[in-house]
Design a protein around this motif. Structure first.
Motif, PDB file in Angstrom:
ATOM      1  N   GLU A   1       0.866  -1.113  -0.048  1.00 32.11           N
ATOM      2  CA  GLU A   1       0.048  -0.284  -0.156  1.00 32.11           C
ATOM      3  C   GLU A   1       0.834   1.175   0.145  1.00 32.11           C
ATOM      4  N   ARG A   2       1.780   1.164   0.700  1.00 32.54           N
ATOM      5  CA  ARG A   2       2.759   2.573   0.864  1.00 32.54           C
ATOM      6  C   ARG A   2       3.598   2.707  -0.406  1.00 32.54           C
ATOM      7  N   LEU A   3       3.798   1.716  -1.120  1.00 33.45           N
ATOM      8  CA  LEU A   3       4.739   1.836  -2.210  1.00 33.45           C
ATOM      9  C   LEU A   3       3.598   2.056  -3.432  1.00 33.45           C
ATOM     10  N   SER A   4       2.412   1.925  -3.428  1.00 34.90           N
ATOM     11  CA  SER A   4       1.477   1.804  -4.553  1.00 34.90           C
ATOM     12  C   SER A   4       1.969   3.247  -5.454  1.00 34.90           C
ATOM     13  N   GLY A   5       1.945   2.935  -6.629  1.00 38.32           N
ATOM     14  CA  GLY A   5       2.107   4.188  -7.491  1.00 38.32           C
ATOM     15  C   GLY A   5       3.668   4.616  -7.572  1.00 38.32           C
ATOM     16  N   LYS A   6       4.403   3.964  -6.798  1.00 44.58           N
ATOM     17  CA  LYS A   6       5.838   4.083  -6.547  1.00 44.58           C
ATOM     18  C   LYS A   6       6.632   3.186  -7.029  1.00 44.58           C
ATOM     19  N   ALA A   7       6.408   1.893  -6.802  1.00 43.85           N
ATOM     20  CA  ALA A   7       6.965   0.813  -7.240  1.00 43.85           C
ATOM     21  C   ALA A   7       5.992  -0.598  -7.182  1.00 43.85           C
ATOM     22  N   MET A   8       6.238  -1.359  -8.029  1.00 43.74           N
ATOM     23  CA  MET A   8       5.268  -2.553  -8.282  1.00 43.74           C
ATOM     24  C   MET A   8       6.270  -3.862  -7.910  1.00 43.74           C
ATOM     25  N   LEU A   9       5.303  -4.755  -6.985  1.00 42.77           N
ATOM     26  CA  LEU A   9       6.123  -5.658  -6.477  1.00 42.77           C
ATOM     27  C   LEU A   9       5.025  -6.821  -6.192  1.00 42.77           C
ATOM     28  N   ASP A  10       5.306  -8.180  -6.310  1.00 49.35           N
ATOM     29  CA  ASP A  10       4.602  -9.378  -5.842  1.00 49.35           C
ATOM     30  C   ASP A  10       4.530  -9.324  -4.164  1.00 49.35           C
ATOM     31  N   ASN A  11       3.599 -10.236  -3.720  1.00 52.02           N
ATOM     32  CA  ASN A  11       3.325 -10.222  -2.336  1.00 52.02           C
ATOM     33  C   ASN A  11       4.753 -11.189  -1.739  1.00 52.02           C
ATOM     34  N   ALA A  12       5.267 -12.076  -2.445  1.00 55.44           N
ATOM     35  CA  ALA A  12       6.255 -12.808  -1.875  1.00 55.44           C
ATOM     36  C   ALA A  12       7.424 -11.536  -1.735  1.00 55.44           C
ATOM     37  N   THR A  13       7.885 -10.691  -2.653  1.00 53.50           N
ATOM     38  CA  THR A  13       8.815  -9.946  -2.748  1.00 53.50           C
ATOM     39  C   THR A  13       8.655  -8.841  -1.416  1.00 53.50           C
ATOM     40  N   ALA A  14       7.282  -8.365  -1.278  1.00 53.48           N
ATOM     41  CA  ALA A  14       6.774  -7.519  -0.158  1.00 53.48           C
ATOM     42  C   ALA A  14       6.923  -8.381   1.105  1.00 53.48           C
ATOM     43  N   ARG A  15       6.779  -9.677   1.171  1.00 53.76           N
ATOM     44  CA  ARG A  15       7.021 -10.377   2.462  1.00 53.76           C
ATOM     45  C   ARG A  15       8.232 -10.338   2.855  1.00 53.76           C
ATOM     46  N   ARG A  16       9.270 -10.583   1.893  1.00 50.96           N
ATOM     47  CA  ARG A  16      10.862 -10.757   2.235  1.00 50.96           C
ATOM     48  C   ARG A  16      11.314  -9.223   2.618  1.00 50.96           C
ATOM     49  N   LEU A  17      10.612  -8.327   1.731  1.00 55.44           N
ATOM     50  CA  LEU A  17      11.281  -6.988   2.276  1.00 55.44           C
ATOM     51  C   LEU A  17      10.700  -6.374   3.435  1.00 55.44           C
ATOM     52  N   PHE A  18       9.353  -6.691   3.951  1.00 55.65           N
ATOM     53  CA  PHE A  18       8.985  -6.658   5.095  1.00 55.65           C
ATOM     54  C   PHE A  18       9.953  -7.199   6.397  1.00 55.65           C
ATOM     55  N   THR A  19      10.409  -8.353   6.119  1.00 49.08           N
ATOM     56  CA  THR A  19      11.270  -8.786   7.050  1.00 49.08           C
ATOM     57  C   THR A  19      12.639  -8.062   7.166  1.00 49.08           C
ATOM     58  N   LEU A  20      13.069  -7.435   6.146  1.00 52.04           N
ATOM     59  CA  LEU A  20      14.167  -6.549   6.322  1.00 52.04           C
ATOM     60  C   LEU A  20      13.774  -5.201   6.695  1.00 52.04           C
ATOM     61  N   ILE A  21      12.551  -4.742   6.791  1.00 48.02           N
ATOM     62  CA  ILE A  21      12.400  -3.435   7.339  1.00 48.02           C
ATOM     63  C   ILE A  21      12.124  -3.704   9.035  1.00 48.02           C
ATOM     64  N   CYS A  22      11.752  -4.891   9.299  1.00 49.88           N
ATOM     65  CA  CYS A  22      11.575  -5.454  10.746  1.00 49.88           C
ATOM     66  C   CYS A  22      12.960  -5.130  11.505  1.00 49.88           C
ATOM     67  N   VAL A  23      14.112  -5.586  10.501  1.00 47.77           N
ATOM     68  CA  VAL A  23      15.429  -5.364  11.213  1.00 47.77           C
ATOM     69  C   VAL A  23      15.963  -3.999  11.617  1.00 47.77           C
ATOM     70  N   LEU A  24      15.271  -3.214  10.557  1.00 47.17           N
ATOM     71  CA  LEU A  24      15.658  -1.657  10.767  1.00 47.17           C
ATOM     72  C   LEU A  24      14.645  -0.981  11.893  1.00 47.17           C
ATOM     73  N   MET A  25      13.802  -1.687  12.411  1.00 45.58           N
ATOM     74  CA  MET A  25      12.765  -1.129  13.214  1.00 45.58           C
ATOM     75  C   MET A  25      12.644  -1.903  14.765  1.00 45.58           C
ATOM     76  N   PRO A  26      13.872  -2.401  15.158  1.00 46.88           N
ATOM     77  CA  PRO A  26      13.900  -2.924  16.301  1.00 46.88           C
ATOM     78  C   PRO A  26      13.260  -2.333  17.770  1.00 46.88           C
ATOM     79  N   GLU A  27      12.965  -1.124  17.647  1.00 49.99           N
ATOM     80  CA  GLU A  27      12.282  -0.132  18.952  1.00 49.99           C
ATOM     81  C   GLU A  27      10.949  -0.317  18.491  1.00 49.99           C
ATOM     82  N   ALA A  28      10.311  -0.822  17.684  1.00 51.24           N
ATOM     83  CA  ALA A  28       8.760  -0.912  17.141  1.00 51.24           C
ATOM     84  C   ALA A  28       7.943  -1.228  18.077  1.00 51.24           C
TER      85      ALA A  28
END
Length: 162
Positions: free
Chosen positions: A135-162
């Motif tokens: 949703e946040r990348l809508s209109g900016k980049a196109m990616l499939d669900n599997a790619t989004a899942r893996r990128l989400f895992t990497l985003i989690c690494v960057l947000m340990p204080e969440a």
């Protein structure tokens, strides 16, 4: 022939963050490996300019309280940069870390049926995180669900204080 609508390299700028736990470091390693093995990522054309051709090098970082996604050509030529608010990610990242902690603990001491139940919940939260990213990348980049899942895992690494 190299596919064009894909990520060929991923760089994570985690300077200034505490070192990840061994479990999170392993999740990151697996996510990067899986992402580079198979993914779908493209940038749309802008105004009258055609869509940039891939493959793409992607950079992820947190700057000034925002998630920064940098897309470049495989040769490093900058193509796009997106600054996304962390707000929509905070709760799902917090939930994801909580369920991952339960999962890692369960693997050590619970029977397979209970581990499977926790893993199903973990996958559900992971899917929710992927949806937020798409949703946040809508209109900016196109990616499939599997790619989004893996990128989400990497985003989690960057947000340990969440």
């Amino acid at each position: 022939m190299t596919p064009t609508n894909c990520i060929c390299r991923i760089d994570i700028d985690d300077r200034g963050l505490p070192p990840p736990t061994p479990e999170i470091a392993q999740e990151r390693k697996v996510a990067i490996f899986d992402l580079l093995e198979e993914n779908s990522f493209a940038l749309p054309g802008r105004d009258t300019a055609p869509a940039p051709a891939g493959p793409f090098a992607l950079g992820l970082s947190i700057r000034e309280g925002r998630l920064v996604v940098e897309a470049a050509s495989a040769q490093g030529e900058p193509l796009a940069e997106f600054h996304l608010s962390l707000g929509p990610f905070r709760q799902v990242v917090k939930d994801y870390f909580s369920i991952c902690e339960s999962y890692f603990d369960a693997v050590k001491r619970l029977p397979p049926s209970q581990i499977e139940t926790i893993d199903m919940a973990r996958r559900g939260i992971h899917n929710e995180g992927a949806e937020v990213l798409m949703e946040r990348l809508s209109g900016k980049a196109m990616l499939d669900n599997a790619t989004a899942r893996r990128l989400f895992t990497l985003i989690c690494v960057l947000m340990p204080e969440a």
